[in-house]
Design an enzyme around this catalytic site. Structure first.
Site, mmCIF file in Angstrom:
data_model
loop_
_atom_site.group_PDB
_atom_site.id
_atom_site.type_symbol
_atom_site.label_atom_id
_atom_site.label_comp_id
_atom_site.label_asym_id
_atom_site.label_seq_id
_atom_site.Cartn_x
_atom_site.Cartn_y
_atom_site.Cartn_z
ATOM 1 N N GLY A 232 3.000 2.440 8.564
ATOM 2 C CA GLY A 232 1.681 2.679 7.989
ATOM 3 C C GLY A 232 0.774 1.490 8.174
ATOM 4 N N PRO A 233 -0.522 1.722 7.984
ATOM 5 C CG PRO A 233 -2.571 2.654 7.432
ATOM 6 C CD PRO A 233 -1.162 2.991 7.673
ATOM 7 N N GLY A 235 -1.416 -3.047 4.140
ATOM 8 C CA GLY A 235 -1.896 -2.964 2.763
ATOM 9 C C GLY A 235 -1.629 -1.648 2.077
ATOM 10 C CE LYS A 238 3.463 -1.455 6.598
ATOM 11 N NZ LYS A 238 2.045 -1.481 6.225
ATOM 12 C CD GLU A 458 -10.704 16.231 11.114
ATOM 13 O OE1 GLU A 458 -9.803 16.959 11.588
ATOM 14 O OE2 GLU A 458 -11.126 15.214 11.698
ATOM 15 C CG HIS A 461 -10.329 19.977 14.836
ATOM 16 N ND1 HIS A 461 -10.443 20.122 16.188
ATOM 17 C CD2 HIS A 461 -10.831 18.741 14.556
ATOM 18 C CE1 HIS A 461 -10.996 19.023 16.706
ATOM 19 N NE2 HIS A 461 -11.243 18.171 15.727
HETATM 20 P P1 ADP Z 1 1.978 -3.626 3.261
HETATM 21 O O1 ADP Z 1 3.343 -4.225 3.230
HETATM 22 O O2 ADP Z 1 1.979 -2.163 3.541
HETATM 23 O O3 ADP Z 1 1.014 -4.339 4.155
HETATM 24 P P2 ADP Z 1 1.949 -4.553 0.588
HETATM 25 O O4 ADP Z 1 3.145 -3.884 0.044
HETATM 26 O O5 ADP Z 1 2.116 -5.965 0.978
HETATM 27 O O6 ADP Z 1 1.369 -3.730 1.804
HETATM 28 O O7 ADP Z 1 0.756 -4.389 -0.455
HETATM 29 C C1 ADP Z 1 0.003 -5.468 -0.874
HETATM 30 C C2 ADP Z 1 -0.397 -5.281 -2.302
HETATM 31 O O8 ADP Z 1 -1.307 -4.199 -2.442
HETATM 32 C C3 ADP Z 1 0.745 -4.953 -3.219
HETATM 33 O O9 ADP Z 1 1.366 -6.093 -3.667
HETATM 34 C C4 ADP Z 1 0.079 -4.182 -4.333
HETATM 35 O O10 ADP Z 1 -0.493 -5.063 -5.271
HETATM 36 C C5 ADP Z 1 -1.039 -3.478 -3.620
HETATM 37 N N1 ADP Z 1 -0.637 -2.121 -3.246
HETATM 38 C C6 ADP Z 1 -0.528 -1.643 -1.996
HETATM 39 N N2 ADP Z 1 -0.155 -0.365 -1.995
HETATM 40 C C7 ADP Z 1 0.003 -0.007 -3.283
HETATM 41 C C8 ADP Z 1 0.388 1.208 -3.936
HETATM 42 N N3 ADP Z 1 0.696 2.318 -3.236
HETATM 43 N N4 ADP Z 1 0.450 1.210 -5.265
HETATM 44 C C9 ADP Z 1 0.134 0.106 -5.979
HETATM 45 N N5 ADP Z 1 -0.233 -1.050 -5.422
HETATM 46 C C10 ADP Z 1 -0.313 -1.133 -4.084
HETATM 47 ZN ZN ZN Z 2 -11.869 16.197 15.957
#
Ligand code: ADP
Ligand code: ZN
Ligand code: MG
Length: 652
Positions: A232-233, A235, A238, A458, A461
């Site tokens: 996934g993108p 933030g 993950k 969308e 489509h």
């Molecule tokens: P990634 O690893 O996908 O880049 P992170 O797990 O490092 O993202 O997310 C960074 C921060 O953003 C987390 O520590 C949390 O504070 C917040 N965050 C991201 N996704 C969520 C979510 N689904 N629910 C709650 N907080 C989230």
């Molecule tokens: Zn399209």
């Protein structure tokens, strides 16, 4: 629907920084080796080759003056230097004599009278024997060679086949840098800390069950995935979800990042991988988490890259060997989780069955998910009574979880700055702008007009897919902006694998591809840039139908596709054999095919404009809807009541 052209995302910048940092690390390492060699050479010189006490160094002129003044007591003349003892200039002080040294007059020539003068001054003097051939050779040639060879040996030791440890183990370079987090130290849980990722969490339940009660799975003989890849993108949570999974299962969590395995010296990364798995097995049941696995997992044997290709390959091979090597056995279960935002660069070997065969897509959250995440991150923030969480969630379409956490925090700062009692929605609004500006358009919030356009696009489509005879069923439609340029998407799930496609089926596909553009025309009577990707795909398909599949009546079953050639690492088509006239016919045929289907899509949507309206409205309200909503929209034309939104995760 897609953006005309993806702006340079933050992602690229981060990547460059990482690369630079890595390069700097190599330079530092190289330098430190050089310096270490020099220092040890110097030490050898100083310790072995210097006589015990050379005293003060004086100029030759002073030496001669003292000689004339009868100040010298003892003199020893060497090939390059003269040492000896002179009277202490402070008369009566102890010691009575002081050691001295001076550079001898250069030979040949030198100072031929020196011996006579010493004799005349009645000084005890002697000549030092020239250094033996052996010691000259030893100190000047052999010793430095030994030292240099020693360091090379060190380096080569790390290169040992398959990540042999060699001397590296002695220095701890092959030690895993993974941080072990004990289960009692993991405070994050799905319930309290993760929002808007219900589908991912549901998929991970099985893993948790296995880690908790492995015996049960062993009894049933079920196959447990060894590796889970979170895709996934940036933030989207993950890392957070991986950690929470360990928290839920109450097992230790070994956290590391792909870049920690990429070192200058071949074999270090592989040794670290082995070390990490050794540790994890000892701590089993456990979860090993490799963040940003693309750093090591990039496809092997790709384009020539300068530098440590070999190192990465060895690390990857070691990782594959470790994954294959351990059985997901009930007595010591270890689950490997990994995360990446660039699944397309991963080596296919990683994704094979028995390795990271479970992939979980985590996308930017939809409106319900965003509300959950905002609630999580406002737990410790004092919100105003009238703060409308639903409204806040609606304003932030396209935000990742990290963006939302960031925005909520910024909102609190804004409120503090205006010395407010509590955070109001206006603070949050200001914070949104800041987050968008700060993340360089990585997240985008569409204005209402754009959202409407995307919703109709969308819906177009989806409806065309439902209306043409050979359309593949629509499983999900979304207008949640995607970080990689997509402003929305329609997901079609084929019912079965297809190996042959008929002309009619291909035409239907083109119609579906152009359904987005057609819907924009039908609704707004004005086209936009949002269809460029669709147009490209449709044109490409039509071209292949004409030039490869022989589906044009005018051109017949003749291949007109050019020979594919590799030129400067790129695939180019050599179509120099095709005459100009034929080329014109090909283009006309492609255009005819595409235009026919575009007109057909428009006609279909005009006939079902009520359904188009309904579907688009549903999308605007819920952002993500399931395929069944399409059917209902078509059946009722004006379907009310509205269906609840589907909790959905975007696929890439
Ligand atoms: P990634 O690893 O996908 O880049 P992170 O797990 O490092 O993202 O997310 C960074 C921060 O953003 C987390 O520590 C949390 O504070 C917040 N965050 C991201 N996704 C969520 C979510 N689904 N629910 C709650 N907080 C989230
Ligand atoms: Zn399209
Ligand atoms: Mg992460």
């Amino acid at each position: 629907m897609s953006e005309p052209e993806a702006p340079p995302g933050k992602h690229g910048v981060e990547e460059d920084e990482k690369k630079q940092e890595r390069r700097a690390r190599y330079v530092r390492m190289g330098l430190s080796y050089l310096i270490a060699t020099m220092i040890s050479l110097w030490l050898v010189q100083v310790l072995v080759m210097t006589p015990a006490d050379r005293g003060t160094t004086i100029p030759y002129s002073e030496f001669k003056t003292k000689l004339a003044d009868h100040q010298l007591v003892k003199v020893s003349i060497g090939a390059n230097s003269i040492t000896g003892e002179m009277k202490n200039p402070k008369a009566g002080a102890t010691p009575q004599t002081l050691p001295f040294s001076t550079v001898a007059a250069p030979s040949p020539g030198g100072d031929p009278q020196l011996a006579d003068e010493l004799q005349a001054a009645n000084v005890t003097y002697q000549f030092e024997p020239p250094p033996s051939a052996f010691s000259t050779i030893f100190f000047q040639y052999i010793l430095p060679l030994v030292v240099i060879a020693g360091f090379w040996f060190l380096v080569i030791g790390r290169m040992g086949r398959g990540g042999g440890r060699g001397l590296s183990a002695v220095f701890g370079v092959g030690k895993s840098k993974a941080i072990e987090v004990k289960p009692e130290d993991i405070t994050v849980t799905y319930q309290n800390d993760v929002g808007g990722a219900d589908e991912a969490i549901a998929e991970l339940q099985e893993i948790i069950q296995f880690l908790k009660t492995p015996e049960q799975f062993a009894q049933l003989g079920g196959h447990i995935p060894k590796g889970v890849l979170l895709v996934g993108p940036p933030g989207t949570g993950k890392t957070l979800i991986a950690k929470a999974t360990a928290g839920e299962a109450h097992v230790p969590f070994f956290e590391t990042s792909g870049s920690e395995f990429v070192e200058m010296f071949v074999g270090v990364g592989a040794a670290r991988v082995r070390d990490m798995f050794e540790q994890a097995r000892k701590a089993a049941p456990a979860i090993v988490f490799i963040d940003e696995i693309d750093a090591i997992g990039q496809a092997r044997g790709g384009a020539l890259r300068l530098g440590n290709n070999e190192e990465r390959e060895q690390t990857l091979n070691q990782l594959l060997a470790e994954i294959d090597g351990f059985k997901t056995d009930a007595s010591a279960p270890v689950i490997i989780m990994a995360a990446t935002n660039r699944p397309e660069v991963l080596d296919p070997a990683l994704l094979r069955a028995g390795r990271f065969d479970r992939q979980i897509a985590i996308g930017n959250p939809d409106v319900i998910g965003r509300e959950q995440i905002l609630r999580i991150h406002s737990r410790h923030i004092k919100l105003a009574e009238e703060f409308d969480m639903d409204q806040a969630a609606r304003m932030t379409a396209g935000f990742s979880g990290a963006d939302l956490a960031n925005a909520m925090n910024e909102a609190a700062l804004f409120a503090a700055r205006r010395k407010a009692e509590a955070v109001a929605l206006t603070d949050f609004e200001a914070a949104i702008e800041r987050v968008i500006a700060g993340s360089e358009k990585k997240s985008r919030v569409m204005n209402e007009q754009e959202r409407r356009r995307v919703a109709y696009h969308e819906s177009g489509h989806a409806l065309v897919a439902a209306l043409v005879p050979h359309g593949e069923p629509v499983s999900k439609i979304s207008i949640v902006p995607h970080s990689r340029g997509a402003l929305g998407y329609t997901l079609q799930l084929p019912l079965e694998d297809r190996y042959l496609l008929t002309l009619d089926e291909l035409k239907d596909r083109i119609a579906v591809m152009l359904g987005g553009r057609a819907a924009e025309v039908v609704e707004f009577a004005m086209i936009s840039t949002g269809a460029s990707d669709d147009i490209m795909k449709a044109t490409e398909l039509a071209r292949r139908m004409v030039t490869e599949f022989g589906m044009s009546e005018r051109l017949g079953a003749v291949r007109y596709a050019g020979q594919q050639m590799q030129y400067l690492g790129k695939t180019v088509e050599d179509d120099s054999q095709i005459s100009t006239e034929t080329r014109q016919v090909i283009e006309a045929e492609i255009q005819r095919l595409v235009t026919e289907q575009y007109d057909r899509a428009q006609a279909l949507l005009k006939d079902h404009s009520a359904a188009l309206e309904t579907l688009a409205r549903q999308l605007l309200q819920h952002e993500t809807v399931s395929g069944s909503v399409v059917k209902q929209a078509l059946e009722s034309g004006q379907s009310e009541p509205l269906l609840p939104a589907v909790q959905a995760q975007a696929t890439m």
